[in-house]
Design a protein around this motif. Sequence first.
Motif, PDB file in Angstrom:
ATOM      1  N   TYR A 122       0.814  -1.217   0.000  1.00 46.50           N
ATOM      2  CA  TYR A 122       0.000   0.000   0.000  1.00 46.50           C
ATOM      3  C   TYR A 122       0.851   1.272   0.000  1.00 46.50           C
ATOM      4  O   TYR A 122       0.356   2.376  -0.293  1.00 46.50           O
ATOM      5  N   LEU A 123       2.162   1.126   0.299  1.00 48.81           N
ATOM      6  CA  LEU A 123       3.053   2.283   0.329  1.00 48.81           C
ATOM      7  C   LEU A 123       3.849   2.465  -0.965  1.00 48.81           C
ATOM      8  O   LEU A 123       4.524   3.476  -1.139  1.00 48.81           O
ATOM      9  N   VAL A 124       3.766   1.494  -1.870  1.00 46.58           N
ATOM     10  CA  VAL A 124       4.576   1.537  -3.096  1.00 46.58           C
ATOM     11  C   VAL A 124       4.371   2.819  -3.902  1.00 46.58           C
ATOM     12  O   VAL A 124       5.349   3.487  -4.272  1.00 46.58           O
ATOM     13  N   PRO A 125       3.120   3.227  -4.229  1.00 42.64           N
ATOM     14  CA  PRO A 125       2.960   4.451  -5.029  1.00 42.64           C
ATOM     15  C   PRO A 125       3.587   5.678  -4.367  1.00 42.64           C
ATOM     16  O   PRO A 125       4.241   6.490  -5.046  1.00 42.64           O
ATOM     17  N   THR A 126       3.418   5.789  -3.056  1.00 43.97           N
ATOM     18  CA  THR A 126       3.974   6.939  -2.328  1.00 43.97           C
ATOM     19  C   THR A 126       5.494   6.898  -2.329  1.00 43.97           C
ATOM     20  O   THR A 126       6.157   7.905  -2.626  1.00 43.97           O
TER      21      THR A 126
END
Length: 244
Positions: A122-126
Amino acid sequence: MLLKALENENYLKDLTIRMAHHSTAIEGNTLTQDQTASIILDGFIPSHTNEREFFEVRNYRFVIPKILEFYQQNLQNNQKLNTNQIKELHSIVMDNLIENKGQFKVIPNLIVGANFETSKPYLVPTHLQEMLNNLDYQINSAKDDDQKLEAILQSHFHFEKIHPFNDGNGRVGRLIMFYFCIENNITPFVIQKEQKSLYISILRESNLTEFKKLAKDLQEIELNRLQIFLSQQKEKQIRKSFKR
């Protein structure tokens, strides 16, 4: 000189073959450079070729033009490489290899033997956008090409630690370095399969000093090759002018 060389059809074919061969060989592909050339240049499938290995190298035939297309688009629109473009590069380079090509991971992954955890899905795009923003800042703050190169190499460490895809991270990460070299008019470099152990060690230790030394040595090799192709092109043009 670099951008002029990328307009040289023979140099671009040569670069594509070498990138396809060495980058996939680092990941375990066993095809030779000659076999890779046959696939990319002629669409010929050498006998007894494993289907997966065939697609691993063939996909570079399409991904290098896409990188150049992204460069031209971003230059014209005054934009930078973005996460959607990175996903598209992954989709091309992993075509016919995995079902979720072009999609960020949805389950956690690990790098074998690494002493850190990769980014949670869930943190990959950020994290990826932060990496791109940080690289852009470092490039803009750089005083010379050496500092720009350091920033590009450092971003490779960040990308591999994020490990945004469930497979193909190494190949995409090396393609991204190629893109940023082009964008900043820096001689690109091809990490060779013979340097796999050194390269992996550099990544494990995030050793920027050794990475820069390796990259600079490879840039010299690439620059010499690039100059030969440009000289051949110039010689052809001269011979052609005499025939008129």
